[in-house]
Design an enzyme around this catalytic site. Structure first.
Site, PDB file in Angstrom:
ATOM      1  N   GLU A  73       0.812  -1.226   0.000  1.00  0.00           N
ATOM      2  CA  GLU A  73       0.000   0.000   0.000  1.00  0.00           C
ATOM      3  C   GLU A  73       0.845   1.275   0.000  1.00  0.00           C
ATOM      4  O   GLU A  73       0.733   2.107   0.907  1.00  0.00           O
ATOM      5  CB  GLU A  73      -0.964  -0.006   1.187  1.00  0.00           C
ATOM      6  N   GLU A 113      -6.540  -8.084  -0.673  1.00  0.00           N
ATOM      7  CA  GLU A 113      -6.992  -8.156   0.722  1.00  0.00           C
ATOM      8  C   GLU A 113      -8.482  -7.848   0.782  1.00  0.00           C
ATOM      9  O   GLU A 113      -8.970  -6.973   0.065  1.00  0.00           O
ATOM     10  CB  GLU A 113      -6.285  -7.103   1.592  1.00  0.00           C
TER      11      GLU A 113
END
Ligand code: GLA
Ligand code: ZN
Length: 678
Positions: A153, A316
């Protein structure tokens, strides 16, 4: 053949952090048994494992990773191997403080947290290169290795001296001369003319925030600098394993999943082999219906599919709740299967979780996971995950298929940045991303597939392109739109379009001439309304409420489709249509509620034969999405409501989830889902 291309399964599994459990061998052994039970086949390893991989500078420890990779391989599973740069060991910050990020207030951050390194620091780059090289040399040929997961991320910015220097070099390359930069940024305003490059500094609340060209270029630089760091990370990985795909996990913003604001993923996606992203919708929230949120999930997944025009991965998601929403509500029974299959329906070839086993300590100890602290397969969440595992096996035929769409909605990051920055209109009601979600909703309700694209995308493949609120629009884009419409395309734009150029300077001499020609109108003014103000527009003998923005339009060849009811522009055009060459350009001058958008797009969809031929009688809360191969399609029919719903479709089919024959009348339980193959 690459292992990834040979993989015929949909990926199921997720982030696995055995490095947190090395002192618990019985837990690690149990994990493997539970993975098989849950039909989990793919695990992301090493994401934050740097302090375990390199406990002291230059001392490496791979035995634990060797073991877990071998175990996963033996089980028939895949590994998505991460580089560990998302968080670093304490020794690294202590010995080389330059790796720590400096915030916009020019404060050097302390060691801690994650996702907070300087992207320019030569030391950080060097240390990352060393550990990444070790990983690729050791595991590049490992039979379990499916894909690389670079860092985690990526986000944020750093304002240290290295980053300032890099920013200046980036600007020199872009503008060549200081005069050009001063012109592009409107230098003389408040005496902001620079006389030396060294005076240029990144935006800061302690200093400069009012130079919009600077703000915009800083954001572009941050994207480029992040990509540059990523390129640095993958140098050896690409060289040693050219056949292993590389990804980095993207995100979305807010609980309502609007496109991620701080990096231009349109740019970033060009550099990854596969887009993967982390999706955490706040199901069962108290501000909208299940269908409201499902439509937003659809929008953002369509965006990640469209950016590379290929299937993507959910890297995710959570099996139950997260730990960072305002309220972390459990998924109701059935929602886990429904929401997992929705990802697949929109083009994902995976449903992976954060995370496999719930952390025992620290901030994520209550974040949902497949295996809870009870360490049991008996609980509801594990059972629902297992059901998803079995279901993904039953529908694996869809892997690799795309999704055909004839409608493109444009989201532009630079436009979003510039519009958010603009001091004008109303700060609260700009809602660019939300406006796109609202336009999208009309198509989602009607089961018409959509792609979410950028101004750079090839428009030729779409019958309809929708570009709302393009406040920042380059001349090149105006030319592209004109070409598209002239060739037969249909284009829709709206209020708050056509104000500034690529460096955030306004267009002079009225609404841009190219837009005037294309839409056959001139926008003379934009009236910004107070939140409680309302006007109405009359369109096709109905009246619709108008709020927030009203463009005051002068017709210059366009036909008026609707007009305002009140105020000093009563009777004047609010919606227009203009034929150019073989196509048509529509302009919606006012913000309306969903009712108008739905009626407007329903009419257009009928005219352009965009309606979904497979859905004979649908329901707005039942989403039908297909995954398409050349010759055949698989239909996901999903009930995003708390009631039983019935729809009618064109063909009989088989539900791949149950093997049942399904008639043209399909009944769905609350949160029911079917994957139908005619
Ligand atoms: C992000 C991170 C994960 C985890 C989850 C929690 O997506 O990548 O490491 O923290 O959030 O939802
Ligand atoms: Zn820095």
């Amino acid at each position: 053949m690459r292992r990834y291309d040979l993989e015929t399964r949909l990926l199921h599994g997720g982030d696995y952090n055995p490095d947190q459990w090395l002192g618990y061998p019985e837990i690690l052994a149990k994990d493997l048994a539970l993975m098989e039970k849950a039909k989990a086949n793919t695990f992301s390893l090493g994401i934050f494992a740097w302090s375990t991989l390199e406990p002291e500078e230059g001392v490496f420890r791979f035995d634990w990773l060797d073991k877990i990779m071998a175990d996963i391989h033996e089980m028939g599973g895949n590994v998505i191997l991460a580089t560990p740069s998302g968080a670093r060991p304490a020794w690294l910050s202590q010995k080389y403080p330059e790796v720590l990020r400096t915030n916009e207030r020019r404060e050097k951050q302390l060691h801690g947290g994650r996702h907070n390194h300087c992207f320019s620091s030569p030391v950080y780059r060097k240390k990352v290169a060393i550990i990444n090289k070790k990983l690729v040399e050791r595991y590049g040929n490992h039979p379990a290795l499916l894909m690389w997961h670079i860092s985690n991320e990526y986000s944020g910015d750093c304002h240290c001296d290295y980053c300032q220097e890099n920013f200046r070099s980036w600007l020199k390359q872009k503008y060549t001369t200081l005069e050009a930069l001063n012109e592009a940024w409107w230098g003389p305003f408040w005496s902001h003319t620079y006389s030396d490059w060294s005076q240029v500094e990144s935006p800061s609340s302690l200093g400069e925030t009012m130079v919009h060209g600077l703000n915009l270029d800083w954001k572009r630089f941050v994207t480029d600098q992040t990509i540059d760091f990523y390129q640095h990370e993958i140098k050896d990985i690409r060289r040693v394993t050219p056949n292993i795909p590389i990804t980095t996990n993207f995100m979305a913003d807010t609980n309502d999943l609007i496109p991620f604001q701080s990096l231009d993923y349109g740019e970033f996606s060009k550099h990854v082999d596969i887009i993967s992203w982390d999706c955490y919708p706040a199901w069962h929230n108290d501000w909208g219906t299940t269908a409201d949120l499902a439509s937003k999930v659809g929008f953002i997944n369509d965006q990640y599919r469209s950016l590379k025009q290929q299937p993507f991965l959910i890297m995710e998601s959570t099996p139950s709740s997260v730990n960072w929403h305002d309220v972390n509500k459990a998924k109701r029974p059935g929602m886990h299967l429904l929401s997992s299959l929705q990802f697949i329906a929109h083009g994902s070839d995976s449903n992976l979780y954060f995370q496999w086993r719930k952390s025992r300590g620290s901030s994520e100890k209550f974040h949902g996971a497949v295996v809870d602290h009870d360490n049991s397969e008996e609980n509801r969440v594990f059972q629902e995950v297992t059901k998803v595992g079995h279901s993904l096996e039953k529908i694996k035929a869809v892997k690799g298929s795309y999704k055909k769409a004839k409608v493109g909605i444009i989201f532009d990051w630079a436009n979003n940045w510039a519009l958010e920055d603009a001091q004008g209109f109303s700060q609260q009601s700009k809602r660019y991303a939300q406006t796109l979600q609202e336009h999208y909703r009309s198509f989602w309700n009607a089961d018409i597939p959509v792609e979410v694209i950028t101004p750079e995308s090839d428009l030729g493949k779409y019958d309809l392109v929708i570009a709302p609120m393009l406040y920042l629009i380059e001349e090149e884009t105006m030319d592209k739109f004109t070409e598209y419409v002239t060739q037969g395309g249909r284009l829709v734009s709206t209020y708050v379009t056509g104000y500034v150029n690529e460096t955030d300077l306004t267009y002079l001499n009225g609404w841009p001439k190219k837009l005037q020609k294309l839409f056959g109108i001139a926008v003379k003014e934009t009236d910004t309304l107070y939140p409680k103000d309302r006007n109405q527009l009359n369109y096709q003998s109905k009246s619709y409420e108008v709020q927030d923005y009203c463009s005051i339009i002068e017709l210059k060849g366009a036909q008026s489709l609707g007009s305002y009811v009140q105020d000093f522009y009563a009777q004047q055009s609010a919606v227009t249509k203009h034929t150019v060459g073989a196509g048509t350009a529509y302009y919606i001058g006012a913000r309306t509620a969903q009712d108008f958008l739905t009626d407007f797009y329903t009419a257009l969809a009928q005219e352009l034969s965009l309606t979904n031929p497979w859905v004979v009688a649908g329901h707005p809360d039942v989403s039908v999405q297909s995954r398409d191969f050349e010759e055949e399609s698989y239909y996901f029919v999903m009930n995003f409501s708390e009631e039983i719903q019935i729809i009618e479709v064109a063909e009989e089919s088989t539900d791949l989830l149950t093997g049942e024959k399904i008639s043209k009348h399909i009944q769905l339980q609350p949160y029911g889902v079917k994957v139908l193959h005619p």
